[in-house]
Scaffold this active site. Structure first.
Site, PDB file in Angstrom:
ATOM      1  N   ASP A 109       0.878  -1.166   0.000  1.00 60.58           N
ATOM      2  CA  ASP A 109       0.000   0.000   0.000  1.00 60.58           C
ATOM      3  C   ASP A 109       0.917   1.217   0.000  1.00 60.58           C
ATOM      4  O   ASP A 109       1.628   1.460   0.974  1.00 60.58           O
ATOM      5  CB  ASP A 109      -0.871  -0.050   1.276  1.00 60.58           C
ATOM      6  CG  ASP A 109      -1.727   1.203   1.463  1.00 60.58           C
ATOM      7  OD1 ASP A 109      -1.560   2.188   0.716  1.00 60.58           O
ATOM      8  OD2 ASP A 109      -2.561   1.181   2.394  1.00 60.58           O
ATOM      9  N   HIS A 162      -8.513   4.867   2.459  1.00 63.37           N
ATOM     10  CA  HIS A 162      -7.906   3.522   2.362  1.00 63.37           C
ATOM     11  C   HIS A 162      -8.691   2.614   1.424  1.00 63.37           C
ATOM     12  O   HIS A 162      -8.620   1.399   1.540  1.00 63.37           O
ATOM     13  CB  HIS A 162      -7.869   2.863   3.743  1.00 63.37           C
ATOM     14  CG  HIS A 162      -6.861   3.447   4.691  1.00 63.37           C
ATOM     15  ND1 HIS A 162      -5.513   3.264   4.539  1.00 63.37           N
ATOM     16  CD2 HIS A 162      -7.027   4.213   5.792  1.00 63.37           C
ATOM     17  CE1 HIS A 162      -4.864   3.878   5.525  1.00 63.37           C
ATOM     18  NE2 HIS A 162      -5.757   4.471   6.296  1.00 63.37           N
ATOM     19  N   ASP A 198      -6.676  -0.687  -1.187  1.00 61.21           N
ATOM     20  CA  ASP A 198      -5.578   0.272  -1.367  1.00 61.21           C
ATOM     21  C   ASP A 198      -4.230  -0.411  -1.563  1.00 61.21           C
ATOM     22  O   ASP A 198      -3.190   0.245  -1.500  1.00 61.21           O
ATOM     23  CB  ASP A 198      -5.525   1.246  -0.180  1.00 61.21           C
ATOM     24  CG  ASP A 198      -5.382   0.537   1.158  1.00 61.21           C
ATOM     25  OD1 ASP A 198      -5.219  -0.700   1.178  1.00 61.21           O
ATOM     26  OD2 ASP A 198      -5.424   1.231   2.191  1.00 61.21           O
ATOM     27  N   GLY A 258      18.780  -5.821  -0.702  1.00 56.88           N
ATOM     28  CA  GLY A 258      18.981  -7.199  -1.144  1.00 56.88           C
ATOM     29  C   GLY A 258      17.766  -8.092  -1.157  1.00 56.88           C
ATOM     30  O   GLY A 258      17.638  -8.958  -2.003  1.00 56.88           O
ATOM     31  N   TYR A 298       4.886  -2.361  14.412  1.00 61.10           N
ATOM     32  CA  TYR A 298       4.871  -3.731  13.943  1.00 61.10           C
ATOM     33  C   TYR A 298       4.513  -3.812  12.475  1.00 61.10           C
ATOM     34  O   TYR A 298       3.625  -3.126  12.009  1.00 61.10           O
ATOM     35  CB  TYR A 298       3.853  -4.554  14.735  1.00 61.10           C
ATOM     36  CG  TYR A 298       4.401  -5.041  16.034  1.00 61.10           C
ATOM     37  CD1 TYR A 298       5.342  -6.063  16.053  1.00 61.10           C
ATOM     38  CD2 TYR A 298       3.996  -4.478  17.226  1.00 61.10           C
ATOM     39  CE1 TYR A 298       5.851  -6.504  17.253  1.00 61.10           C
ATOM     40  CE2 TYR A 298       4.503  -4.911  18.421  1.00 61.10           C
ATOM     41  CZ  TYR A 298       5.432  -5.927  18.436  1.00 61.10           C
ATOM     42  OH  TYR A 298       5.940  -6.365  19.613  1.00 61.10           O
ATOM     43  N   LYS A 307       2.012  -7.991   9.365  1.00 60.28           N
ATOM     44  CA  LYS A 307       0.673  -8.385   9.789  1.00 60.28           C
ATOM     45  C   LYS A 307      -0.332  -7.756   8.833  1.00 60.28           C
ATOM     46  O   LYS A 307      -1.470  -7.491   9.200  1.00 60.28           O
ATOM     47  CB  LYS A 307       0.456  -7.822  11.200  1.00 60.28           C
ATOM     48  CG  LYS A 307      -0.513  -8.583  12.078  1.00 60.28           C
ATOM     49  CD  LYS A 307      -0.488  -7.915  13.439  1.00 60.28           C
ATOM     50  CE  LYS A 307      -1.403  -8.510  14.478  1.00 60.28           C
ATOM     51  NZ  LYS A 307      -2.367  -9.483  14.125  1.00 60.28           N
ATOM     52  N   ARG A 336      -9.080   0.877  11.028  1.00 58.12           N
ATOM     53  CA  ARG A 336      -7.879   1.229  11.793  1.00 58.12           C
ATOM     54  C   ARG A 336      -7.077  -0.010  12.199  1.00 58.12           C
ATOM     55  O   ARG A 336      -6.363  -0.004  13.198  1.00 58.12           O
ATOM     56  CB  ARG A 336      -8.259   2.050  13.032  1.00 58.12           C
ATOM     57  CG  ARG A 336      -8.923   3.369  12.669  1.00 58.12           C
ATOM     58  CD  ARG A 336      -9.484   4.105  13.861  1.00 58.12           C
ATOM     59  NE  ARG A 336     -10.202   5.299  13.428  1.00 58.12           N
ATOM     60  CZ  ARG A 336      -9.641   6.488  13.259  1.00 58.12           C
ATOM     61  NH1 ARG A 336      -8.354   6.643  13.483  1.00 58.12           N
ATOM     62  NH2 ARG A 336     -10.354   7.509  12.848  1.00 58.12           N
TER      63      ARG A 336
HETATM   64  P1  13P Z   1      -4.912  -0.452   5.223  1.00 59.97           P
HETATM   65  O1  13P Z   1      -3.983  -1.397   5.983  1.00 59.97           O
HETATM   66  O2  13P Z   1      -5.599  -1.151   4.095  1.00 59.97           O
HETATM   67  O3  13P Z   1      -4.177   0.788   4.782  1.00 59.97           O
HETATM   68  O4  13P Z   1      -6.101  -0.032   6.182  1.00 59.97           O
HETATM   69  C1  13P Z   1      -5.807   0.759   7.258  1.00 59.97           C
HETATM   70  C2  13P Z   1      -6.984   1.243   8.032  1.00 59.97           C
HETATM   71  O5  13P Z   1      -6.799   1.644   9.145  1.00 59.97           O
HETATM   72  C3  13P Z   1      -8.334   1.249   7.462  1.00 59.97           C
HETATM   73  O6  13P Z   1      -9.282   1.758   8.376  1.00 59.97           O
HETATM   74 MG    MG Z   2      -4.030   2.171   3.423  1.00 58.58          MG
HETATM   75 MG    MG Z   3      -4.742  -2.154   2.556  1.00 57.10          MG
HETATM   76 MG    MG Z   4      -2.451  -2.278   5.076  1.00 62.07          MG
END
Ligand code: 13P
Ligand code: MG
Ligand code: MG
Ligand code: MG
Ligand code: 13P
Length: 362
Positions: free
Chosen positions: A11, A18, A49, A100, A225, A228, A262
């Site tokens: 992203d 998003h 995204d 790398g 982090y 994930k 989020r």
């Molecule tokens: P993304 O990891 O897809 O950017 O989404 C983040 C987010 O907080 C959506 O509410």
């Molecule tokens: Mg995003």
């Molecule tokens: Mg995303």
């Molecule tokens: Mg993401």
């Protein structure tokens, strides 16, 4: 001659918010991959995204030049994203420079190398608003559940089962399980998809690679982090592997995954065609797209946008119903994730502010 299928995603800026990727970024990425002499073929798309670079070549896994190409492509897309002031420009590029191997630098990677069979159908799954452990349940159903995959029972070349390589993302260890004999042991771990993720699946009889996910170690980079994030997964189909329809079947029952709003909420994984891969309600619900290709000497013949099929309409309807129910819980678990799974939280600040108001009980 061995072919490598490499899928790398990142992203590098959302439009709007998003929910999607601006076409200028997709065009830039397409141009950069088509202009490279390293690749046999490529296909660029996006789910939500996240930009997905699907590439075929003969250079094997973890090839520095291929990873560099993907990194440079994302850097070039980030420049456009910054100009257009897209949301979170460069969001997943956590290192300042390439060194790398793209692993650990932010983008997600899934790669498999194999001898192309007489016919080589593959499916690339790509998801947004979730995490790599989201593949655990479908991969289990595809490769270990006879109620999902008829071939496990009736196909002599699949009847011995599959080997699962599972990663512990916190301890950074791996363990393999043999299905069906060890499924109860395996489920103890893969039922906790925030920590234990299926990285690879192998056909037991032949040792052939069957599936690989973009599962990566959770490592602390740039103060937060990573590893994930919105994942991808490659699955080989037919002729000793599960049939295409067996591979798609688990997505008819949308399961709950982490990563909505989020990165801190749980919601159903909704299977959609590319046209519907634009999460919007509460930035979701989480989406998964499945693109099918036939490989021909490494050329990507396709894609077929599987979840655009009306046979998945009912799954979308179920996902919407689950989404409404989960949303009704508002700030309560299990819609809001457990404390140690949230991407961010105000807990430390609020605790600090109220610290004198907590009375010790005896
Ligand atoms: P993304 O990891 O897809 O950017 O989404 C983040 C987010 O907080 C959506 O509410
Ligand atoms: Mg995003
Ligand atoms: Mg995303
Ligand atoms: Mg993401
Ligand atoms: P066809 O008869 O359409 O080739 O289907 C074969 C099959 O096994 C589908 O799962």
């Amino acid at each position: 001659k061995k072919i490598t299928v490499t899928v790398i995603k990142a992203d590098v800026g959302g439009c709007v918010g998003h929910s999607s990727v601006h076409s200028a970024l997709i065009e830039k990425a397409q141009g950069m991959l088509k202009g490279s002499s390293l690749l046999i073929d490529s296909y660029v798309t996006h789910v939500g995204d996240d930009i997905n670079l699907i590439m075929t070549h003969e250079l094997g896994r973890n090839n520095g030049e291929i990873h560099q190409l993907a990194w440079d492509t994302f850097v070039a897309c980030t420049e456009i994203a910054k100009k257009l002031k897209l949301y979170g420009a460069g969001q997943d590029l956590l290192a300042d420079a390439f060194s790398g191997n793209i692993k650990g630098l932010g983008p997600g990677v899934a790669e498999m190398e194999f001898e192309e069979r007489k016919s080589e159908p593959i499916i690339i799954f790509m998801a947004d608003k979730t995490e790599p452990g989201a593949w655990n349940l479908p991969l289990y159903k595809i490769f270990a559940d006879p109620f999902n995959t008829a071939g496990l029972v009736i196909d002599p070349s699949m009847h011995d089962g599959f080997i699962f390589e599972v990663r512990d993302l916190i301890e950074n260890t791996r363990v393999t399980f043999s299905a069906p004999e060890e499924i109860y042991d395996m489920l103890v771990f893969i039922g906790a998809p925030g920590r234990y993720c299926i990285k690879r699946v192998f056909h037991k009889k032949s040792g052939e690679i069957a599936a690989v996910s973009s599962t990566q170690r959770l490592n602390l980079m740039a103060g937060r982090y990573v590893g994930k994030d919105d994942p991808v997964c490659i699955v080989r189909c037919q002729s000793g592997m599960p049939a295409v329809g067996e591979v798609l079947e688990p997505f008819t029952k949308p399961h709950l995954v982490s990563g909505w709003m989020r990165g801190s909420h749980s919601g159903p994984l909704m299977p959609v065609g590319l046209q519907q891969a634009t999460p919007s309600r509460f930035d979701g619900p989480p989406r998964v797209v499945a693109l099918g290709f036939q490989l021909a000497e490494g050329k990507l013949i396709g894609p077929q946008d599987f979840f655009a099929d009306p046979a998945f309409d009912q799954a979308r309807q179920i996902a919407n119903e689950i989404a409404s129910y989960m949303r009704s819980l508002g700030p309560f678990e299990p819609h809001r994730l457990h404390l140690d799974e949230m991407e961010y939280t105000t807990m430390p600040q609020v605790l600090k502010k109220l610290k004198d108001r907590f009375e010790k009980l005896r």
